[in-house]
Scaffold this motif. Sequence first.
Motif, PDB file in Angstrom:
ATOM      1  N   LEU A  28      -2.832   9.237 -46.292  1.00  0.00           N
ATOM      2  CA  LEU A  28      -1.566   9.683 -45.721  1.00  0.00           C
ATOM      3  C   LEU A  28      -0.762   8.491 -45.244  1.00  0.00           C
ATOM      4  N   VAL A  29       0.534   8.524 -45.517  1.00  0.00           N
ATOM      5  CA  VAL A  29       1.452   7.481 -45.054  1.00  0.00           C
ATOM      6  C   VAL A  29       2.652   8.168 -44.416  1.00  0.00           C
ATOM      7  N   PRO A  30       3.342   7.477 -43.497  1.00  0.00           N
ATOM      8  CA  PRO A  30       4.536   8.083 -42.889  1.00  0.00           C
ATOM      9  C   PRO A  30       5.583   8.421 -43.943  1.00  0.00           C
ATOM     10  N   GLY A  31       6.285   9.537 -43.738  1.00  0.00           N
ATOM     11  CA  GLY A  31       7.329   9.970 -44.647  1.00  0.00           C
ATOM     12  C   GLY A  31       8.626   9.236 -44.397  1.00  0.00           C
ATOM     13  N   PRO A  32       9.724   9.729 -44.931  1.00  0.00           N
ATOM     14  CA  PRO A  32      11.023   9.060 -44.745  1.00  0.00           C
ATOM     15  C   PRO A  32      11.432   9.055 -43.276  1.00  0.00           C
ATOM     16  N   PRO A  33      12.228   8.041 -42.873  1.00  0.00           N
ATOM     17  CA  PRO A  33      12.646   7.934 -41.463  1.00  0.00           C
ATOM     18  C   PRO A  33      13.333   9.194 -40.938  1.00  0.00           C
ATOM     19  N   ALA A  34      14.053   9.901 -41.802  1.00  0.00           N
ATOM     20  CA  ALA A  34      14.743  11.104 -41.343  1.00  0.00           C
ATOM     21  C   ALA A  34      13.743  12.121 -40.790  1.00  0.00           C
ATOM     22  N   GLU A  35      12.543  12.185 -41.349  1.00  0.00           N
ATOM     23  CA  GLU A  35      11.529  13.131 -40.888  1.00  0.00           C
ATOM     24  C   GLU A  35      10.740  12.581 -39.698  1.00  0.00           C
ATOM     25  N   THR A  36      10.374  11.300 -39.766  1.00  0.00           N
ATOM     26  CA  THR A  36       9.608  10.729 -38.641  1.00  0.00           C
ATOM     27  C   THR A  36      10.453  10.698 -37.370  1.00  0.00           C
ATOM     28  N   ASN A  37      11.764  10.497 -37.514  1.00  0.00           N
ATOM     29  CA  ASN A  37      12.641  10.522 -36.336  1.00  0.00           C
ATOM     30  C   ASN A  37      12.656  11.909 -35.706  1.00  0.00           C
ATOM     31  N   VAL A  38      12.615  12.952 -36.541  1.00  0.00           N
ATOM     32  CA  VAL A  38      12.567  14.320 -36.018  1.00  0.00           C
ATOM     33  C   VAL A  38      11.272  14.541 -35.237  1.00  0.00           C
ATOM     34  N   PRO A  48     -16.579  24.603 -33.873  1.00  0.00           N
ATOM     35  CA  PRO A  48     -16.372  23.852 -32.633  1.00  0.00           C
ATOM     36  C   PRO A  48     -16.092  22.388 -32.950  1.00  0.00           C
ATOM     37  N   PRO A  49     -15.386  21.670 -32.068  1.00  0.00           N
ATOM     38  CA  PRO A  49     -15.060  20.252 -32.327  1.00  0.00           C
ATOM     39  C   PRO A  49     -16.274  19.391 -32.640  1.00  0.00           C
ATOM     40  N   SER A  50     -17.449  19.792 -32.147  1.00  0.00           N
ATOM     41  CA  SER A  50     -18.652  19.002 -32.413  1.00  0.00           C
ATOM     42  C   SER A  50     -19.025  19.001 -33.900  1.00  0.00           C
ATOM     43  N   GLU A  51     -18.532  19.988 -34.658  1.00  0.00           N
ATOM     44  CA  GLU A  51     -18.835  20.062 -36.085  1.00  0.00           C
ATOM     45  C   GLU A  51     -17.731  19.473 -36.955  1.00  0.00           C
ATOM     46  N   TRP A  52     -16.639  19.032 -36.333  1.00  0.00           N
ATOM     47  CA  TRP A  52     -15.559  18.442 -37.107  1.00  0.00           C
ATOM     48  C   TRP A  52     -16.005  17.092 -37.661  1.00  0.00           C
ATOM     49  N   VAL A  53     -15.491  16.762 -38.827  1.00  0.00           N
ATOM     50  CA  VAL A  53     -15.753  15.454 -39.429  1.00  0.00           C
ATOM     51  C   VAL A  53     -14.483  14.628 -39.296  1.00  0.00           C
ATOM     52  N   ARG A  54     -14.604  13.456 -38.659  1.00  0.00           N
ATOM     53  CA  ARG A  54     -13.413  12.658 -38.367  1.00  0.00           C
ATOM     54  C   ARG A  54     -13.497  11.264 -38.985  1.00  0.00           C
ATOM     55  N   GLY A  55     -12.349  10.815 -39.440  1.00  0.00           N
ATOM     56  CA  GLY A  55     -12.140   9.406 -39.766  1.00  0.00           C
ATOM     57  C   GLY A  55     -11.091   8.908 -38.788  1.00  0.00           C
ATOM     58  N   LEU A  56     -11.478   8.086 -37.823  1.00  0.00           N
ATOM     59  CA  LEU A  56     -10.585   7.705 -36.726  1.00  0.00           C
ATOM     60  C   LEU A  56      -9.726   6.504 -37.105  1.00  0.00           C
ATOM     61  N   GLY A  57      -8.420   6.648 -36.885  1.00  0.00           N
ATOM     62  CA  GLY A  57      -7.485   5.553 -37.125  1.00  0.00           C
ATOM     63  C   GLY A  57      -7.456   5.055 -38.558  1.00  0.00           C
ATOM     64  N   VAL A  58      -7.657   5.949 -39.524  1.00  0.00           N
ATOM     65  CA  VAL A  58      -7.739   5.518 -40.926  1.00  0.00           C
ATOM     66  C   VAL A  58      -6.371   5.505 -41.609  1.00  0.00           C
ATOM     67  N   PHE A  59      -5.375   6.186 -41.018  1.00  0.00           N
ATOM     68  CA  PHE A  59      -4.038   6.208 -41.590  1.00  0.00           C
ATOM     69  C   PHE A  59      -3.062   5.515 -40.648  1.00  0.00           C
ATOM     70  N   GLU A  60      -1.915   5.119 -41.194  1.00  0.00           N
ATOM     71  CA  GLU A  60      -0.850   4.566 -40.357  1.00  0.00           C
ATOM     72  C   GLU A  60      -0.276   5.681 -39.485  1.00  0.00           C
ATOM     73  N   PRO A  61      -0.289   5.521 -38.147  1.00  0.00           N
ATOM     74  CA  PRO A  61       0.150   6.615 -37.269  1.00  0.00           C
ATOM     75  C   PRO A  61       1.666   6.777 -37.252  1.00  0.00           C
ATOM     76  N   VAL A  62       2.096   7.992 -36.982  1.00  0.00           N
ATOM     77  CA  VAL A  62       3.514   8.278 -36.788  1.00  0.00           C
ATOM     78  C   VAL A  62       3.824   8.310 -35.292  1.00  0.00           C
ATOM     79  N   ILE A  63       2.866   8.776 -34.501  1.00  0.00           N
ATOM     80  CA  ILE A  63       3.002   8.908 -33.047  1.00  0.00           C
ATOM     81  C   ILE A  63       1.902   8.081 -32.378  1.00  0.00           C
ATOM     82  N   SER A  64       2.214   7.488 -31.249  1.00  0.00           N
ATOM     83  CA  SER A  64       1.209   6.719 -30.515  1.00  0.00           C
ATOM     84  C   SER A  64       0.194   7.668 -29.890  1.00  0.00           C
ATOM     85  N   ILE A  65      -1.018   7.158 -29.667  1.00  0.00           N
ATOM     86  CA  ILE A  65      -2.069   7.981 -29.070  1.00  0.00           C
ATOM     87  C   ILE A  65      -1.651   8.436 -27.672  1.00  0.00           C
TER      88      ILE A  65
END
Length: 505
Positions: free
Chosen positions: A198-208, A278-295
């Motif tokens: 996943l990569v950030p979309g066009p600025p018009a959408e990320t600004n929204v 439950p969240p304990s069964e979720w499979v996560r890849g942390l910080g693997v994509f360029e973020p759109v919003i700060s943590i």
Amino acid sequence: MLLLENSAAQYVRMSTDMQTFSIENQSEAISLYAATRGLTIVCSYEDSGKSGLNIEGRPGLRKLIADVTSGHAEFKTILVYDVSRWGRFQDSDESAYYEFLCRESGVQVEYCAEQFSNDGSLSATVLKNIKRAMAGEFSRELSTKVFTGQSKIVTRGFYIGPDPGFGLRRCLVDPTGKKKTVLAFGEMKNIRSDRTILVPGPPAETNVIHRVYGLFIDKKLSISEIARKLNDEGIPNAYGRPWVTHSIRQLLSNEKYIGNSVFNRASKKFGKNWRRNPPSEWVRGLGVFEPVISIERFEQARLRLKENSTYRTDGDVLNSLTALWCCKGRLDIDLVLSSEKMPSPQSIKVRFGSLTQAYRLIGYRGRGDRDYKIKAREGMRKTIIEGVRKLNGTARRCSSGRHIIINEELRVGVGVGRRASGPNRHGDWNFGYRSQQKPDILVVARIDRGCREVRDYFIHPYALLPHGSWLTISGKNYARLDAFHTNTLEPFVKMCARRSLEASK
């Protein structure tokens, strides 16, 4: 004269789209088996693209069992390719039960490709039960392997799932992680070893998206107020439709916007209902994509969502659904999506199995929806029949009333498409068709739920349907289906016109 003892029915099943020639191969093997034993196949029951885990989603097998147990079956033998085609039931006794129903009604089940004769002998019984257990175990092992493989893909930083939604795009990468191209809506990779991120979309959408977080965290606007504000300004969501509370909540709560890849939030295994994990069964890849919003901003939004949320029991959800029904006089997915007091359709599906099941639990039968679909189908039949007759053709209803017979050579079926439910499927339309007598042409109308007016039509040869019974109209196949698309029925009526020889001279 064909004796009843020499008459047979065949049952064929394939489980996925990838098994393109499975039905054909099964039929050929069954035909050869029948010929060598002096049997004549008088009818066929088919489940195309159906899982063998249970009988619920298999109309072909259910119809077969119903015909046999009714005592009116015109055959004494059922021919099946092998034990796994009869079903991969997780309880082998269920498979045996359906065969027992047939045998009790005087109809024998024969497995054409198995190395044993289903004659009730001890060896045949033992081998058959082993095969049944192996068929069920195959599904369990395959499920485990697929889940393990998908989990590894997610933890390695790749994306699994449909179109990512507002403000994000899927980017194709090679096995080393080198970016190749950004995939458009509906596009799919064509090299098996390639992956997507996943990569950030066009600025018009990320600004929204940044603006939505500001309105929610800083301005303290509610989710429904934010949706209303974006709609008033003419800003569409990822699918070109108005915003609803569920889509705004997704922007504020989905971890993909901070660069995390999350898999297995909910699961549906072995033909059972959806289950919220439950969240304990979720499979996560942390910080693997360029973020759109700060943590930091994401956690602020999550905290406010938690403060505003209340735990709902199943009874609370059904009460809210009943209140919506009383207020609006009807129920559909669009009303559920637009109501701030209702959980998302996906949440309802996880709790109750489907929206339809939730409707049934509160006593809603959706009579209004069925009435307008019936009326629409009748209107289409009337338009086609009158139009063909005006152009010197012949058109009549068949004996069942379901099909139109045009010029005594073309059988036409009509139907109404419906919007697909589920996350990320707001642009999809489904049309299911069930009939023992197959038409030559299907005329499908897309009708918007709100205004209940025909949007357009798809005139599709039945033989070209993916499974011969189900058509999905989405961004993934618009180009392929464009040749069958029309805004009115006039082109189809003209195609069926007849001209007299005198008029042609």
